[in-house]
Design a protein around this motif. Structure first.
Motif, PDB file in Angstrom:
ATOM      1  N   LEU A 141      64.373  46.856  52.277  1.00 35.73           N
ATOM      2  CA  LEU A 141      63.741  47.763  53.231  1.00 35.73           C
ATOM      3  C   LEU A 141      62.224  47.657  53.100  1.00 35.73           C
ATOM      4  N   GLY A 142      61.530  47.661  54.239  1.00 36.35           N
ATOM      5  CA  GLY A 142      60.075  47.648  54.230  1.00 36.35           C
ATOM      6  C   GLY A 142      59.530  48.442  55.397  1.00 36.35           C
ATOM      7  N   ASP A 143      58.214  48.618  55.411  1.00 37.97           N
ATOM      8  CA  ASP A 143      57.603  49.339  56.533  1.00 37.97           C
ATOM      9  C   ASP A 143      57.336  48.366  57.678  1.00 37.97           C
ATOM     10  N   LEU A 144      56.637  48.833  58.716  1.00 37.24           N
ATOM     11  CA  LEU A 144      56.414  48.012  59.908  1.00 37.24           C
ATOM     12  C   LEU A 144      55.557  46.779  59.626  1.00 37.24           C
ATOM     13  N   GLY A 145      54.874  46.772  58.484  1.00 38.49           N
ATOM     14  CA  GLY A 145      54.084  45.613  58.118  1.00 38.49           C
ATOM     15  C   GLY A 145      54.919  44.386  57.809  1.00 38.49           C
ATOM     16  N   TYR A 146      56.232  44.567  57.654  1.00 32.15           N
ATOM     17  CA  TYR A 146      57.117  43.454  57.306  1.00 32.15           C
ATOM     18  C   TYR A 146      58.007  43.039  58.479  1.00 32.15           C
ATOM     19  N   LEU A 147      57.654  43.457  59.679  1.00 32.92           N
ATOM     20  CA  LEU A 147      58.417  43.035  60.843  1.00 32.92           C
ATOM     21  C   LEU A 147      58.445  41.501  60.940  1.00 32.92           C
ATOM     22  N   GLY A 148      59.603  40.970  61.253  1.00 27.22           N
ATOM     23  CA  GLY A 148      59.730  39.529  61.404  1.00 27.22           C
ATOM     24  C   GLY A 148      60.024  38.775  60.134  1.00 27.22           C
TER      25      GLY A 148
END
Length: 228
Positions: A141-148
């Protein structure tokens, strides 16, 4: 040659790792010269790392059967004119290194990456750390900074529209789970060498390696810190 003796010399090396004093202060407290403090640091810091290496499980073993939380944090250091731009992230408005932290849902620290310049994005820092290889079979799980990146993240607001009720609920659930990684980040930062501004950026990777004993497992892959 060793006015402090071996035991006190090791203590003198561990003291700045915990408290981050200037060398003159450490010299005053231990009754030696600043030059002696510097020599002990340079000689024994690598030795302490080697002695303690291997006393913690690898990340794959430590995270077996668990969901892994990943987040980045800025650890501040003194600025250097030649490195100022690379070390300065616009988000934090300060100079330092980006560290990637891997943790469990219980807030237990699993791994800390090797530092990269603070101006680099979390996605880049994660790739440099080789977290993807070390934790390849784990749900992450990560925040939106790890999209993609293939990790489970929240959902961004669609252009010109509001998020759906389902998206909002999914984001709340992920954010609730991710609070544990903030507690994990606090563990290494209870050492002042990371909580306060470190004065020697070129030595920072070695400091990261040596301060983690008892906090995180050993990561032998290239690009990952190997804590003692």
């Amino acid at each position: 040659m060793w006015p402090l003796g071996l035991y006190k010399s090791v203590v003198r090396v561990l003291f700045p790792l915990r408290q981050n004093p200037v060398q003159e202060v450490a010299a005053e407290l231990f009754g030696v010269s600043q030059a002696t403090v510097s020599r002990r640091w340079n000689t024994l810091l690598p030795a302490v790392e080697k002695v303690l290496a291997g006393h913690v499980p690898g990340p794959a073993e430590a995270s077996a059967g668990r969901i892994v939380l990943i987040d980045g944090t800025l650890v501040t250091t003194w600025d250097r004119a030649s490195e100022g731009t690379r070390m300065f992230p616009g988000k934090h408005r300060d100079t330092g290194f980006n560290l990637q932290i891997a943790a469990t849902l219980a807030g237990d620290l699993l791994a800390v990456s090797e530092p990269v310049p603070g101006s680099r994005h979390d996605t880049f820092a994660r790739g440099q750390s080789h977290f993807p290889e070390a934790l390849t079979e784990r749900e992450k799980l990560g925040d939106l900074g790890y999209l993609g990146t293939g990790m489970h993240t929240g959902r961004r607001k669609p252009p010109g529209r509001e998020r759906s009720a389902g998206d909002n609920e999914a984001n709340r659930s992920i954010n609730t789970l991710r609070t544990a990684v903030e507690r994990a980040i606090a563990h290494p930062k209870d050492w002042k060498v990371l909580a306060t501004r470190y004065r020697a950026p070129t030595r920072f990777p070695a400091v990261i390696k040596c301060h983690q004993d008892g906090h995180s497992p050993r990561l032998p892959q290239k690009g990952l810190v190997t804590p003692p």
